[in-house]
Scaffold this motif. Sequence first.
Motif, mmCIF file in Angstrom:
data_model
loop_
_atom_site.group_PDB
_atom_site.id
_atom_site.type_symbol
_atom_site.label_atom_id
_atom_site.label_comp_id
_atom_site.label_asym_id
_atom_site.label_seq_id
_atom_site.Cartn_x
_atom_site.Cartn_y
_atom_site.Cartn_z
ATOM 1 N N LEU A 61 54.011 -25.375 3.193
ATOM 2 C CA LEU A 61 54.093 -25.181 1.752
ATOM 3 C C LEU A 61 53.771 -26.500 1.056
ATOM 4 O O LEU A 61 54.330 -27.535 1.383
ATOM 5 C CB LEU A 61 55.494 -24.707 1.355
ATOM 6 N N TYR A 62 52.849 -26.423 0.098
ATOM 7 C CA TYR A 62 52.458 -27.588 -0.696
ATOM 8 C C TYR A 62 52.764 -27.286 -2.156
ATOM 9 O O TYR A 62 52.362 -26.250 -2.674
ATOM 10 C CB TYR A 62 50.964 -27.877 -0.537
ATOM 11 N N LYS A 85 63.091 -20.868 0.317
ATOM 12 C CA LYS A 85 63.769 -19.737 0.950
ATOM 13 C C LYS A 85 62.818 -18.567 1.180
ATOM 14 O O LYS A 85 62.838 -17.930 2.225
ATOM 15 C CB LYS A 85 64.949 -19.285 0.105
ATOM 16 N N ALA A 86 61.960 -18.281 0.196
ATOM 17 C CA ALA A 86 61.058 -17.137 0.285
ATOM 18 C C ALA A 86 59.926 -17.351 1.282
ATOM 19 O O ALA A 86 59.544 -16.428 1.995
ATOM 20 C CB ALA A 86 60.479 -16.824 -1.092
ATOM 21 N N ILE A 87 59.390 -18.560 1.345
ATOM 22 C CA ILE A 87 58.201 -18.812 2.163
ATOM 23 C C ILE A 87 58.536 -19.456 3.497
ATOM 24 O O ILE A 87 58.024 -19.068 4.532
ATOM 25 C CB ILE A 87 57.189 -19.673 1.380
ATOM 26 N N LEU A 88 59.417 -20.438 3.489
ATOM 27 C CA LEU A 88 59.730 -21.179 4.706
ATOM 28 C C LEU A 88 60.937 -20.637 5.449
ATOM 29 O O LEU A 88 61.163 -20.980 6.596
ATOM 30 C CB LEU A 88 59.956 -22.661 4.377
ATOM 31 N N TYR A 124 50.404 -22.054 0.142
ATOM 32 C CA TYR A 124 51.052 -21.959 1.443
ATOM 33 C C TYR A 124 50.124 -21.321 2.457
ATOM 34 O O TYR A 124 49.194 -20.607 2.099
ATOM 35 C CB TYR A 124 52.375 -21.195 1.368
ATOM 36 N N LYS A 125 50.380 -21.666 3.716
ATOM 37 C CA LYS A 125 49.595 -21.132 4.816
ATOM 38 C C LYS A 125 50.520 -20.278 5.681
ATOM 39 O O LYS A 125 51.738 -20.416 5.638
ATOM 40 C CB LYS A 125 48.987 -22.263 5.640
ATOM 41 N N GLU A 178 60.381 -28.596 5.640
ATOM 42 C CA GLU A 178 60.423 -29.005 4.240
ATOM 43 C C GLU A 178 59.017 -28.918 3.660
ATOM 44 O O GLU A 178 58.040 -29.213 4.343
ATOM 45 C CB GLU A 178 60.946 -30.434 4.105
ATOM 46 N N PRO A 179 58.907 -28.548 2.391
ATOM 47 C CA PRO A 179 57.578 -28.497 1.771
ATOM 48 C C PRO A 179 57.040 -29.889 1.484
ATOM 49 O O PRO A 179 57.793 -30.865 1.411
ATOM 50 C CB PRO A 179 57.832 -27.731 0.467
ATOM 51 N N ASN A 180 55.735 -29.975 1.338
ATOM 52 C CA ASN A 180 55.082 -31.204 0.912
ATOM 53 C C ASN A 180 55.049 -31.162 -0.611
ATOM 54 O O ASN A 180 54.434 -30.269 -1.198
ATOM 55 C CB ASN A 180 53.662 -31.268 1.482
ATOM 56 N N ILE A 181 55.712 -32.108 -1.267
ATOM 57 C CA ILE A 181 55.886 -32.060 -2.715
ATOM 58 C C ILE A 181 55.319 -33.321 -3.356
ATOM 59 O O ILE A 181 55.594 -34.436 -2.903
ATOM 60 C CB ILE A 181 57.377 -31.941 -3.089
#
Length: 98
Positions: free
Chosen positions: A39-40, A67-70, A33-34, A76-79
């Motif tokens: 988030l990746y 929840k913790a990072i975003l 994550y940045k 939405e994360p890149n998954i």
Amino acid sequence: MLFFKPEFQNQQGEILNVVDASGKAVGYIAYLYKEDKELYVMGQLNEEGEKQNFIDIVTHFIDGLKKAILGEGETEPNIYIHLGGQLIELHKKDNNEE
């Protein structure tokens, strides 16, 4: 039953081995994550017979990361999670809810 076994961690992310009850590695999940809320999440499963267990554990893990990072925003994360090069859909259940 599957478990996470930490392999590597730094300030930008972590690599976790996914192991079965006997301690055999059956896959991995990694995230980066940045600071700007990107988030990746990448992962691979090697044992097709553990697919549903893998989906269950990884889905809950990713929900916690979001929840913790975003936070609670719309980001939405890149998954990319796969089994033998084939993409695994994690949130198919959400499409069937009414």
